[in-house]
Design a protein around this motif. Structure first.
Motif, short mmCIF file in Angstrom:
data_model
loop_
_atom_site.label_atom_id
_atom_site.label_comp_id
_atom_site.label_asym_id
_atom_site.label_seq_id
_atom_site.Cartn_x
_atom_site.Cartn_y
_atom_site.Cartn_z
N UNK A 141 52.69 44.51 53.80
CA UNK A 141 52.09 45.13 54.98
C UNK A 141 50.57 45.23 54.90
N UNK A 142 49.98 44.84 53.77
CA UNK A 142 48.54 44.91 53.60
C UNK A 142 47.89 43.63 54.14
N UNK A 143 46.74 43.79 54.78
CA UNK A 143 45.97 42.62 55.21
C UNK A 143 45.46 41.89 53.97
N UNK A 144 45.58 40.57 53.96
CA UNK A 144 45.24 39.80 52.77
C UNK A 144 43.79 39.99 52.35
N UNK A 145 42.90 40.19 53.33
CA UNK A 145 41.49 40.33 52.99
C UNK A 145 41.12 41.76 52.60
#
Length: 211
Positions: A166-170
């Motif tokens: 669920x975390x944004x890759x950046x």
């Protein structure tokens, strides 16, 4: 996430974890050079030995968990994982370990999943406790379970998000590198990661890797 960006996250995590024992080695050498008292010099040497062992154990664990340890074969001896886990968490008696893996070998990706889940569970036991590590093959697939039990368990919400993807890759932080690696390995294999927390001081990680 690009491979070099993920590599930088892992390097940051490695540097963070190695800073303490390597710093202790440096301080111990400086003290040893200035100290003349035989008893204090013996104590300095003892502390240097402890720091050297801690550094070596961390490197052995990280080499398996993050690197290309295990040679070129597709399967890795699970005894290597057990020795690495015992070296990282079993040395000071703060965490009791229970190994319930009967499989003699495991794929490299599965072994990395297991080791990184153990790393997350061990870090969550801020006051020590117990770690139970299990794995079982079924119909060609593999189930991995890591259970942590202690008087105080702290799981960073960012780690939980990274495990679930669920975390944004950046926006992945170095502290979440192990959790993101687990998510990527399990997702690439078509599997699933589960996280369960209870108010009784128990944290449970599970990963299912299909054949």
């Amino acid at each position: 996430m690009k491979s070099y960006e993920f590599a930088s996250l892992l390097c940051s995590r490695l540097c963070h974890d190695l800073l303490s024992p390597v710093g202790a080695l440096n301080n111990g050498i400086e003290l040893l050079g200035d100290e003349q008292d035989p008893e204090m010099r013996a104590r300095c040497l003892e502390l240097l030995g402890e720091s050297a062992r801690a550094s070596a154990n961390k490197l052995k664990f990280f080499r398996l968990a993050f690197g290309a340890a295990g040679g070129f074969a597709d399967e890795v001896d699970t005894r290597e994982a057990r020795v690495a886990i015992e070296g990282l968490f079993g040395g000071d008696g703060r965490i009791q370990l229970s190994w319930m893996v009967d499989e003699p070998t495991m794929s490299k990706s599965a072994l990395k999943v297991l080791l990184n889940l153990v790393l997350l569970a061990g870090d969550a036991l801020v006051r020590g406790g117990r770690l139970d590590v299990g794995a079982e093959k079924h119909d060609g697939g593999l189930d991995i379970v890591v259970r942590a039990e202690g008087s105080r368990i702290v799981l960073d919400p960012e780690l939980k998000k990274a495990l679930a993807g669920d975390s944004a890759e950046d926006q992945i932080a170095p502290r979440a590198a192990a959790a993101w690696l687990v998510h990527c390995l399990v997702a690439d294999g078509g599997g699933e990661v589960q996280v369960m927390e209870s108010e009784e001081g128990i944290l449970l990680f599970g990963a299912t890797l299909p054949a």
